[in-house]
Motif scaffolding. Structure first.
Motif, PDB file in Angstrom:
ATOM      1  N   ILE A 126      38.224 -23.430 -17.259  1.00  6.30           N
ATOM      2  CA  ILE A 126      37.061 -23.178 -18.106  1.00  6.30           C
ATOM      3  C   ILE A 126      37.148 -21.809 -18.764  1.00  6.30           C
ATOM      4  CG2 ILE A 126      34.541 -22.876 -18.096  1.00  6.30           C
ATOM      5  CD1 ILE A 126      35.451 -25.767 -17.922  1.00  6.30           C
ATOM      6  N   ASP A 127      37.815 -20.848 -18.107  1.00 10.32           N
ATOM      7  CA  ASP A 127      37.873 -19.474 -18.623  1.00 10.32           C
ATOM      8  C   ASP A 127      38.687 -19.358 -19.904  1.00 10.32           C
ATOM      9  OD1 ASP A 127      36.351 -18.506 -16.521  1.00 10.32           O
ATOM     10  OD2 ASP A 127      38.092 -18.059 -15.276  1.00 10.32           O
ATOM     11  N   VAL A 128      39.777 -20.113 -20.006  1.00  7.60           N
ATOM     12  CA  VAL A 128      40.672 -19.988 -21.166  1.00  7.60           C
ATOM     13  C   VAL A 128      40.997 -21.361 -21.717  1.00  7.60           C
ATOM     14  CG1 VAL A 128      41.679 -17.823 -20.367  1.00  7.60           C
ATOM     15  CG2 VAL A 128      42.753 -19.989 -19.716  1.00  7.60           C
ATOM     16  N   ASP A 129      41.464 -21.390 -22.967  1.00  3.49           N
ATOM     17  CA  ASP A 129      41.777 -22.663 -23.607  1.00  3.49           C
ATOM     18  C   ASP A 129      43.018 -23.287 -22.978  1.00  3.49           C
ATOM     19  OD1 ASP A 129      44.332 -22.217 -25.476  1.00  3.49           O
ATOM     20  OD2 ASP A 129      43.090 -20.409 -25.595  1.00  3.49           O
ATOM     21  N   PRO A 130      43.219 -24.601 -23.125  1.00  6.38           N
ATOM     22  CA  PRO A 130      44.303 -25.295 -22.413  1.00  6.38           C
ATOM     23  C   PRO A 130      45.705 -24.855 -22.812  1.00  6.38           C
ATOM     24  CG  PRO A 130      43.127 -26.791 -23.895  1.00  6.38           C
ATOM     25  CD  PRO A 130      42.317 -25.552 -23.796  1.00  6.38           C
ATOM     26  N   LYS A 131      45.914 -24.419 -24.048  1.00  6.85           N
ATOM     27  CA  LYS A 131      47.252 -23.958 -24.427  1.00  6.85           C
ATOM     28  C   LYS A 131      47.591 -22.645 -23.717  1.00  6.85           C
ATOM     29  CE  LYS A 131      48.372 -23.272 -28.826  1.00  6.85           C
ATOM     30  NZ  LYS A 131      49.127 -22.932 -30.097  1.00  6.85           N
ATOM     31  N   LEU A 132      46.624 -21.733 -23.669  1.00 10.95           N
ATOM     32  CA  LEU A 132      46.844 -20.479 -22.958  1.00 10.95           C
ATOM     33  C   LEU A 132      47.024 -20.730 -21.467  1.00 10.95           C
ATOM     34  CD1 LEU A 132      46.983 -17.437 -22.690  1.00 10.95           C
ATOM     35  CD2 LEU A 132      44.479 -17.348 -22.808  1.00 10.95           C
ATOM     36  N   SER A 133      46.240 -21.639 -20.914  1.00  8.02           N
ATOM     37  CA  SER A 133      46.367 -21.979 -19.490  1.00  8.02           C
ATOM     38  C   SER A 133      47.765 -22.516 -19.187  1.00  8.02           C
ATOM     39  CB  SER A 133      45.306 -23.011 -19.107  1.00  8.02           C
ATOM     40  OG  SER A 133      45.407 -23.364 -17.749  1.00  8.02           O
ATOM     41  N   TRP A 134      48.272 -23.396 -20.063  1.00  7.97           N
ATOM     42  CA  TRP A 134      49.633 -23.937 -19.874  1.00  7.97           C
ATOM     43  C   TRP A 134      50.673 -22.827 -19.958  1.00  7.97           C
ATOM     44  CZ3 TRP A 134      53.685 -23.640 -23.311  1.00  7.97           C
ATOM     45  CH2 TRP A 134      54.852 -24.337 -22.936  1.00  7.97           C
ATOM     46  N   ASN A 159      53.601 -21.289 -17.317  1.00  6.68           N
ATOM     47  CA  ASN A 159      55.004 -21.516 -17.691  1.00  6.68           C
ATOM     48  C   ASN A 159      55.588 -20.278 -18.375  1.00  6.68           C
ATOM     49  OD1 ASN A 159      55.599 -24.678 -17.348  1.00  6.68           O
ATOM     50  ND2 ASN A 159      53.479 -24.418 -18.029  1.00  6.68           N
ATOM     51  N   LEU A 160      55.384 -19.119 -17.778  1.00  3.25           N
ATOM     52  CA  LEU A 160      55.864 -17.873 -18.375  1.00  3.25           C
ATOM     53  C   LEU A 160      57.387 -17.845 -18.515  1.00  3.25           C
ATOM     54  CD1 LEU A 160      53.592 -15.073 -16.835  1.00  3.25           C
ATOM     55  CD2 LEU A 160      53.548 -16.032 -19.147  1.00  3.25           C
ATOM     56  N   ALA A 161      58.081 -18.661 -17.739  1.00  2.00           N
ATOM     57  CA  ALA A 161      59.551 -18.682 -17.826  1.00  2.00           C
ATOM     58  C   ALA A 161      60.026 -19.147 -19.200  1.00  2.00           C
ATOM     59  CB  ALA A 161      60.114 -19.594 -16.734  1.00  2.00           C
ATOM     60  N   ASP A 172      56.885  -7.144 -17.766  1.00  2.59           N
ATOM     61  CA  ASP A 172      56.554  -6.843 -16.372  1.00  2.59           C
ATOM     62  C   ASP A 172      55.177  -7.354 -15.965  1.00  2.59           C
ATOM     63  OD1 ASP A 172      58.977  -5.533 -15.969  1.00  2.59           O
ATOM     64  OD2 ASP A 172      58.185  -3.668 -16.825  1.00  2.59           O
ATOM     65  N   LEU A 173      54.443  -7.969 -16.886  1.00  2.00           N
ATOM     66  CA  LEU A 173      53.103  -8.449 -16.576  1.00  2.00           C
ATOM     67  C   LEU A 173      53.151  -9.834 -15.937  1.00  2.00           C
ATOM     68  CD1 LEU A 173      51.069  -7.419 -19.771  1.00  2.00           C
ATOM     69  CD2 LEU A 173      51.157  -6.240 -17.563  1.00  2.00           C
ATOM     70  N   GLN A 174      52.318 -10.036 -14.925  1.00  2.00           N
ATOM     71  CA  GLN A 174      52.172 -11.345 -14.295  1.00  2.00           C
ATOM     72  C   GLN A 174      51.111 -12.159 -15.044  1.00  2.00           C
ATOM     73  OE1 GLN A 174      54.217 -12.226 -11.649  1.00  2.00           O
ATOM     74  NE2 GLN A 174      55.176 -10.246 -12.140  1.00  2.00           N
ATOM     75  N   ALA A 175      51.092 -13.455 -14.777  1.00  2.16           N
ATOM     76  CA  ALA A 175      50.156 -14.349 -15.479  1.00  2.16           C
ATOM     77  C   ALA A 175      48.713 -13.893 -15.308  1.00  2.16           C
ATOM     78  CB  ALA A 175      50.331 -15.781 -14.975  1.00  2.16           C
ATOM     79  N   LYS A 210      46.146 -12.866 -18.339  1.00  2.00           N
ATOM     80  CA  LYS A 210      44.855 -13.547 -18.475  1.00  2.00           C
ATOM     81  C   LYS A 210      43.718 -12.540 -18.468  1.00  2.00           C
ATOM     82  CE  LYS A 210      41.991 -17.144 -16.306  1.00  2.00           C
ATOM     83  NZ  LYS A 210      41.903 -18.155 -15.223  1.00  2.00           N
ATOM     84  N   GLY A 211      43.775 -11.577 -17.556  1.00  2.00           N
ATOM     85  CA  GLY A 211      42.730 -10.565 -17.472  1.00  2.00           C
ATOM     86  C   GLY A 211      42.625  -9.735 -18.737  1.00  2.00           C
ATOM     87  N   LEU A 212      43.767  -9.341 -19.295  1.00  2.00           N
ATOM     88  CA  LEU A 212      43.763  -8.545 -20.525  1.00  2.00           C
ATOM     89  C   LEU A 212      43.189  -9.326 -21.699  1.00  2.00           C
ATOM     90  CD1 LEU A 212      47.276  -6.842 -20.192  1.00  2.00           C
ATOM     91  CD2 LEU A 212      45.053  -5.677 -20.159  1.00  2.00           C
ATOM     92  N   ILE A 213      43.578 -10.600 -21.806  1.00 11.77           N
ATOM     93  CA  ILE A 213      43.075 -11.427 -22.908  1.00 11.77           C
ATOM     94  C   ILE A 213      41.578 -11.639 -22.791  1.00 11.77           C
ATOM     95  CG2 ILE A 213      43.137 -13.761 -23.900  1.00 11.77           C
ATOM     96  CD1 ILE A 213      46.148 -13.796 -23.298  1.00 11.77           C
ATOM     97  N   LEU A 214      41.100 -11.932 -21.578  1.00 11.49           N
ATOM     98  CA  LEU A 214      39.661 -12.116 -21.379  1.00 11.49           C
ATOM     99  C   LEU A 214      38.903 -10.829 -21.654  1.00 11.49           C
ATOM    100  CD1 LEU A 214      39.590 -14.356 -18.167  1.00 11.49           C
ATOM    101  CD2 LEU A 214      39.016 -15.032 -20.496  1.00 11.49           C
TER     102      LEU A 214
END
Length: 420
Positions: free
Chosen positions: A309-317, A321-323, A390-393, A397-401
């Protein structure tokens, strides 16, 4: 019949039709002033959008809110104590023509409760469309709701006069339908859908050979699901939608959050309305599947059965899948560019056209109108190393929100300053 009685019928049957969202009402509230043309505030006026973006006003009504069924989720269920009404066929025709002549509408969205039988009801819906086409020479848009259980012969005839047909499957799963609408069968919904699909395919094939082939449902067919009346996950809902897109050539699947209309032990409690944001996330997912090349299993699966609910589905995906990132915008194929959060298809096309002439930098992207507030975490450009490696998922997410909330506060403050 008196004008007041017609107005009362319109009030009742337009209000009952508002729960069907499959004509994409825009919620416009523009009134007619200074003797201008048209008025969007009249009872029963809704709005839909064409593929080229035009807004079309429709008269949206039920032929009747009498119904022989007792579906738990439906406001017109036979056990519900509501005011009932029914339009005569000619009344519905006259109402449509009068609204059209006054420039209130450009078309008709006609549905109905089921009275006597599915075939009897479908015959009356077709009769309205047929009179409009043949007797009134009406060439505006007509969307007919197909009645579950109607015969193949009637479904064929309906497509000769309607631009779009739709059968609402109502509940996403067969088990949910059995629970909330035990009088109905799943095949009552799928049989008319299959008939319409096959007739559209046949029309397209014959049209290539015989130019005079009668046109059949040129705007295709759609359906609608009620969300939240039973306990389906977002995965259940979107897998069901994918099934209907694939097997019945749906133009659109609509998702309607359940609105409590009656006390029933099988339903969520009164007051527990489905959040609008959940509907929005489902529509965003639907868009990704239809236009961005995603497979439903990439977004929703046993590990992730519900949307974030916090973020849109493309960003969530992307965060899962940061790899697969970062993506080089100067070399990546269009399919991968479309997977960068924050990039719409228009931005993808701009990038593809611009990079034909030079290597693109972040400054170039800004100049051609690409929004980078989310995309910058998932891409690299010419002359720029990947600054966020070096940023984790959870950090991304926190920065974008945080940035999104800051942007909202800035815009809100700017709006307040106008009033101050």
């Amino acid at each position: 019949m008196s004008f007041e009685r017609i107005k009362e019928k319109l009030n009742i049957l337009a209000d009952a039709a508002k729960y069907d969202v499959s004509c994409s009402s825009s919620g416009s509230n523009r009134t007619n002033k200074n003797k201008g043309l048209g008025d969007s505030t009249g009872m029963g006026i809704c709005h839909t959008y064409t593929e080229d973006g035009r807004c079309v006003s429709l008269l949206k009504i039920l032929l009747t809110n009498h119904c022989i069924f007792d579906c738990a989720y439906c406001v017109t269920r036979k056990s519900n104590d509501i005011k009932r009404a029914a339009f005569k066929i000619q009344e519905a025709v006259d109402l449509t023509i009068n609204f059209y002549r006054r420039n209130y509408i450009e078309g008709l969205f006609l549905s109905s409760g089921i009275f006597k039988s599915p075939d009897y009801t479908m015959e009356r819906l077709i009769a309205v469309a047929k009179k409009l086409r043949l007797e009134e020479n009406f060439n505006g848009y007509i969307h007919l709701k197909s009645i579950p259980g109607a015969s193949d012969e009637l479904m064929y005839e309906a497509g000769l006069y309607a631009d779009r047909l739709s059968v609402n499957i109502e509940v996403p799963t067969i088990s949910g339908l059995k629970l909330l609408a035990p009088d109905k069968k799943h095949e009552d919904f799928t049989k008319p859908m299959l008939k319409v699909k096959n007739e559209i395919l046949l029309y397209k094939a014959e049209k290539k050979i015989i130019k005079s082939t009668p046109i059949y449902a040129p705007a295709g067919q759609s359906t609608q699901m009620i969300i939240g009346a039973t306990g389906e996950s977002d995965k259940d809902i979107m897998y069901s939608a994918t099934h209907y897109y694939k097997n019945y050539n749906m133009k659109r699947v609509y998702y309607s959050g359940y609105v409590p209309v009656a006390e029933d032990s099988r339903l969520p409690a009164i007051g527990s309305q489905v959040p609008m944001l959940r509907e929005n996330r489902l529509y965003q997912t639907d868009w990704l599947l239809r236009f961005y090349g995603f497979n439903v299993k990439e977004i929703l699966n046993d590990t992730h059965p519900n949307l974030d609910i916090d973020v849109d589905p493309k960003l969530s995906w992307a965060l899962r899948n940061l790899a697969q990132f970062p993506i080089d915008i100067n070399t990546a194929e269009p399919r991968m560019l479309a997977r960068i959060p924050g990039l719409g298809m228009n931005s993808v096309y701009k990038i593809i056209n611009a990079r034909k002439y030079r290597k693109l930098t972040f400054d170039h992207l800004k100049k051609i109108g690409v929004a980078l507030n989310r995309a910058k975490y998932f891409m690299v450009c010419s002359g720029n190393d990947y600054a966020h490696k070096d940023l984790q998922a959870i950090q991304i997410k926190g920065l974008i929100l945080q940035n999104s909330q800051g942007k909202f506060r800035t815009n809100y403050s700017a709006q307040l300053s106008l009033f101050n």
